[in-house]
Design a protein around this motif. Structure first.
Motif, mmCIF file in Angstrom:
data_model
loop_
_atom_site.group_PDB
_atom_site.id
_atom_site.type_symbol
_atom_site.label_atom_id
_atom_site.label_comp_id
_atom_site.label_asym_id
_atom_site.label_seq_id
_atom_site.Cartn_x
_atom_site.Cartn_y
_atom_site.Cartn_z
ATOM 1 N N MET A 1 52.566 -38.816 26.289
ATOM 2 C CA MET A 1 52.975 -37.464 26.661
ATOM 3 C C MET A 1 51.852 -36.793 27.448
ATOM 4 O O MET A 1 50.695 -36.824 27.043
ATOM 5 C CB MET A 1 53.287 -36.630 25.399
ATOM 6 N N THR A 2 52.186 -36.211 28.616
ATOM 7 C CA THR A 2 51.190 -35.628 29.510
ATOM 8 C C THR A 2 50.570 -34.385 28.896
ATOM 9 O O THR A 2 51.276 -33.482 28.442
ATOM 10 C CB THR A 2 51.842 -35.260 30.852
ATOM 11 N N GLU A 3 49.236 -34.333 28.888
ATOM 12 C CA GLU A 3 48.537 -33.152 28.372
ATOM 13 C C GLU A 3 48.339 -32.161 29.507
ATOM 14 O O GLU A 3 47.681 -32.450 30.502
ATOM 15 C CB GLU A 3 47.191 -33.545 27.758
ATOM 16 N N LEU A 4 48.929 -30.979 29.345
ATOM 17 C CA LEU A 4 48.868 -29.961 30.389
ATOM 18 C C LEU A 4 47.694 -29.019 30.216
ATOM 19 O O LEU A 4 47.196 -28.453 31.194
ATOM 20 C CB LEU A 4 50.169 -29.147 30.404
ATOM 21 N N LEU A 5 47.261 -28.832 28.981
ATOM 22 C CA LEU A 5 46.160 -27.900 28.703
ATOM 23 C C LEU A 5 45.259 -28.489 27.636
ATOM 24 O O LEU A 5 45.739 -28.967 26.604
ATOM 25 C CB LEU A 5 46.717 -26.549 28.234
ATOM 26 N N ASP A 6 43.967 -28.437 27.894
ATOM 27 C CA ASP A 6 42.971 -28.874 26.908
ATOM 28 C C ASP A 6 41.801 -27.903 26.972
ATOM 29 O O ASP A 6 40.999 -27.932 27.905
ATOM 30 C CB ASP A 6 42.510 -30.299 27.194
ATOM 31 N N SER A 39 47.007 -6.708 16.844
ATOM 32 C CA SER A 39 46.395 -6.150 18.042
ATOM 33 C C SER A 39 44.880 -6.272 17.952
ATOM 34 O O SER A 39 44.285 -5.988 16.907
ATOM 35 C CB SER A 39 46.779 -4.673 18.197
ATOM 36 N N GLY A 40 44.260 -6.700 19.061
ATOM 37 C CA GLY A 40 42.810 -6.845 19.082
ATOM 38 C C GLY A 40 42.313 -8.159 18.551
ATOM 39 O O GLY A 40 41.095 -8.367 18.449
ATOM 40 N N SER A 41 43.219 -9.083 18.226
ATOM 41 C CA SER A 41 42.789 -10.363 17.656
ATOM 42 C C SER A 41 42.291 -11.335 18.714
ATOM 43 O O SER A 41 41.687 -12.345 18.382
ATOM 44 C CB SER A 41 43.942 -11.001 16.865
ATOM 45 N N GLY A 42 42.568 -11.048 19.999
ATOM 46 C CA GLY A 42 42.098 -11.925 21.069
ATOM 47 C C GLY A 42 43.186 -12.733 21.742
ATOM 48 O O GLY A 42 42.893 -13.582 22.593
ATOM 49 N N LYS A 43 44.459 -12.466 21.426
ATOM 50 C CA LYS A 43 45.566 -13.253 21.984
ATOM 51 C C LYS A 43 45.639 -13.116 23.502
ATOM 52 O O LYS A 43 45.624 -14.112 24.231
ATOM 53 C CB LYS A 43 46.904 -12.820 21.378
ATOM 54 N N SER A 44 45.755 -11.883 23.967
ATOM 55 C CA SER A 44 45.984 -11.655 25.402
ATOM 56 C C SER A 44 44.775 -12.020 26.237
ATOM 57 O O SER A 44 44.916 -12.555 27.345
ATOM 58 C CB SER A 44 46.384 -10.192 25.646
ATOM 59 N N VAL A 45 43.576 -11.750 25.730
ATOM 60 C CA VAL A 45 42.382 -12.084 26.519
ATOM 61 C C VAL A 45 42.227 -13.598 26.619
ATOM 62 O O VAL A 45 41.773 -14.122 27.647
ATOM 63 C CB VAL A 45 41.126 -11.414 25.925
ATOM 64 N N THR A 46 42.632 -14.321 25.580
ATOM 65 C CA THR A 46 42.635 -15.785 25.645
ATOM 66 C C THR A 46 43.618 -16.269 26.703
ATOM 67 O O THR A 46 43.297 -17.151 27.521
ATOM 68 C CB THR A 46 42.989 -16.382 24.271
ATOM 69 N N ALA A 47 44.825 -15.685 26.703
ATOM 70 C CA ALA A 47 45.835 -16.068 27.688
ATOM 71 C C ALA A 47 45.345 -15.806 29.106
ATOM 72 O O ALA A 47 45.513 -16.640 30.008
ATOM 73 C CB ALA A 47 47.129 -15.303 27.422
ATOM 74 N N ARG A 48 44.726 -14.663 29.329
ATOM 75 C CA ARG A 48 44.241 -14.323 30.670
ATOM 76 C C ARG A 48 43.102 -15.246 31.099
ATOM 77 O O ARG A 48 42.975 -15.585 32.285
ATOM 78 C CB ARG A 48 43.800 -12.858 30.712
ATOM 79 N N ALA A 49 42.275 -15.648 30.150
ATOM 80 C CA ALA A 49 41.194 -16.580 30.482
ATOM 81 C C ALA A 49 41.755 -17.924 30.933
ATOM 82 O O ALA A 49 41.167 -18.603 31.784
ATOM 83 C CB ALA A 49 40.273 -16.764 29.278
ATOM 84 N N LEU A 50 42.906 -18.318 30.389
ATOM 85 C CA LEU A 50 43.512 -19.603 30.738
ATOM 86 C C LEU A 50 44.069 -19.619 32.158
ATOM 87 O O LEU A 50 44.343 -20.687 32.699
ATOM 88 C CB LEU A 50 44.627 -19.947 29.746
#
Length: 527
Positions: A1-6, A39-50
């Protein structure tokens, strides 16, 4: 299975302060990984970094950061632009602000085709229509020439997904893609995302709604204070949570938590009477659309009426009529059996303090230049409170909504989402109202913050004897706080009654559809 994100050891810092730390995420083709947390747990900033959008002040480091096998850990903006759209698609939370208001939907979807493909104009035009159709947008020939504000919330979200998919990225990152959508439209978006997953796309889903996550995620990562505290198969995380934060998030979900028992709160005669109200809007085409059709109900002191229905059903128009911001074409709204909608604005202004509003988006509703104290002082001044008494009243209002007095000197941007919503509630309470109209007041809040705001509104209703009109797309939230509920469809009330009766034994086909479309999570195992 192709790995798209690591991603391994991914850390995002602002001014040497880590807001996401040592994040490890892997995603294969045809798989959905959900990031959840308050809120503030780091979800969105992690997504934006990706996707290389953490911001100019952010410092992003990683032991490994690969997209489709390519090392992107040291990419600059030019390199990110080359793969953003072509290899990684990004779907933002608020489609209305994410889509350019000056461009048509077709132009939005066409842009990644123009930048990342060699298709000519005619071929791109055909591809835009194909993408809109694939994403479930009817009549694509007409819709592609419309602007974002001319579409419903569900259609805007579909158009945003179509734009993200246009250049054929294998990896799609969706940040709260179903927030504030009614349950039927939410289910349609989830069905679309599930289809993309079956077609081989990898999906990173950021959401505070664990019931939505349960519908589509294969694996879940729970974040708390910038770190992943639990990660595993979705069923295991949701039904057998190991970390305290996961258990707290699950316990805060309406229907799961130990909320106060709901009692019949109706006290005396109606404070609000809506009698046969109708209203229609003229559209750009010159045709009229019926927004309300002979809507009627009564609301007593200390009672909560839930209002549910799909986008465009007339909920927000009803709120505007109740608030006296929109005059109905026919019918009447009465306050304490006295005219309200039919009187002139000069006469209505005397009683405006009695009917107040709690908005869906507190950040947009609060003046960014004003400090909290100034926001509340303005409302107090409007009802004639002397300047010398305002500081004491401001402190009392903040205390009533559970905020410390030192927050009076902060601006909205310096507050959390839950704090901003409490400030909006305090502002509404400043005029000592009898009726609160709450339009999606908890839709953008994480489940723990949502629970505290619901408890606050219930306490205020009980202690002040407030009558609440509670508009929401979330049936579980409505069920928890409401005494009665009305279900709206195309401007009509198609069903009404005690909330448990309507949700447990719906009679109208649309009410049945709403109840059936409500996401549910698996039962949590007790220990």
């Amino acid at each position: 299975m192709t790995e798209l994100l690591d991603a391994r050891g991914l850390t995002v810092s602002f001014d040497d302060r880590a807001v996401a730390q040592d994040i490890d995420l892997q995603l294969a083709a045809g798989e959905c990984l959900a990031l959840v947390g308050e809120s503030g747990s780091g979800k969105s900033v992690t997504a934006r970094a990706l996707v290389g959008l953490a911001g100019p002040r952010a410092t992003v480091t990683a032991e490994r950061l690969q997209v489709s096998g390519e090392d992107v850990s040291r990419y600059g903006e030019r390199q990110w632009r080359r793969i953003r759209g072509s290899r990684i698609g990004f779907v933002l939370q608020d489609a209305l602000t994410a889509l350019d208001p000056l461009r048509t939907v077709g132009a939005e979807v066409d842009e990644p085709l123009r930048l990342h493909t060699r298709l000519g104009r005619t071929a791109r035009d055909a591809e835009v229509e194909r993408l809109l159709t694939e994403c479930g947008i009817p009549d694509p020939e007409r819709r592609k020439n419309q602007y974002a504000h001319e579409l419903s919330g569900g259609l805007r979200q579909r158009a945003l997904i179509a734009s993200a998919l246009a250049a054929g990225p294998a990896l799609l990152i969706a940040d709260e893609p179903t927030t504030a959508l009614d349950v039927t439209v939410q289910q349609q978006i989830l069905d679309l995302l599930a289809k993309l997953k079956r077609d081989g796309h990898g999906l990173v889903l950021i959401s505070h709604d664990l019931a939505v996550v349960a519908e589509i995620a294969d694996r879940i990562a729970v974040l708390d204070r910038g770190r992943i505290v639990e990660q595993g198969p979705a069923l295991d995380v949701l039904s057998r949570p190991r970390h305290e934060m996961t258990r707290e998030l699950l316990a805060a979900i309406p229907g799961n938590r130990n909320a106060k028992p709901r009692q019949v709160h109706r006290q005396g005669p109606a404070v609000l009477s809506v009698r046969g109200v109708s209203h229609r809007y003229r559209e750009r085409s010159g045709q009229y659309r019926q927004a309300l059709a002979r809507v009627g109900f009564e609301l007593a002191r200390g009672e909560t009426l839930g209002v549910v229905g799909e986008s465009g059903s007339g909920k927000s128009t009803l709120a505007k009529v109740i608030l006296g911001l929109l005059r109905p074409d026919s019918g009447d709204v009465l306050l304490d059996a006295e005219p309200w909608s039919s009187i002139g604005e000069r006469d209505r202004r005397r009683r405006r303090r009695e009917v107040q509003f709690v908005p869906q988006n507190p950040l947009g509703a609060l003046d960014p230049r004003y400090r909290v104290g100034s926001v509340l002082s303005e409302s107090l001044a409007a009802i004639g409170v002397p300047r010398s008494d305002r500081l004491q009243r401001i402190a009392a209002l903040l205390a009533e909504v559970g905020l410390p007095p030192e927050l009076a000197v902060r601006r909205p941007s310096e507050l959390s989402g839950g704090q901003r919503q409490r400030v909006c509630i305090a502002r509404a309470l400043a005029t000592d109202p009898r009726i609160l109209v709450c339009d999606e007041p908890v839709s953008a809040l994480d489940v723990r913050t949502q629970a505290t705001v619901l408890d606050l509104l219930a306490d205020l209703r009980d202690h002040r004897g407030l009558a609440l009109v509670f508009i929401s797309h979330d049936l579980a939230v409505v069920r928890e706080i409401s005494d009665r509920v009305i279900v709206m469809k195309d401007g009509h009330i198609v069903e009404s009654g005690p909330v448990d009766d309507v949700f447990d034994h719906p009679e109208h086909p649309y009410a049945k559809e709403l109840v059936a479309a409500t996401p549910r999570i698996p039962a949590v195992e007790t220990r």
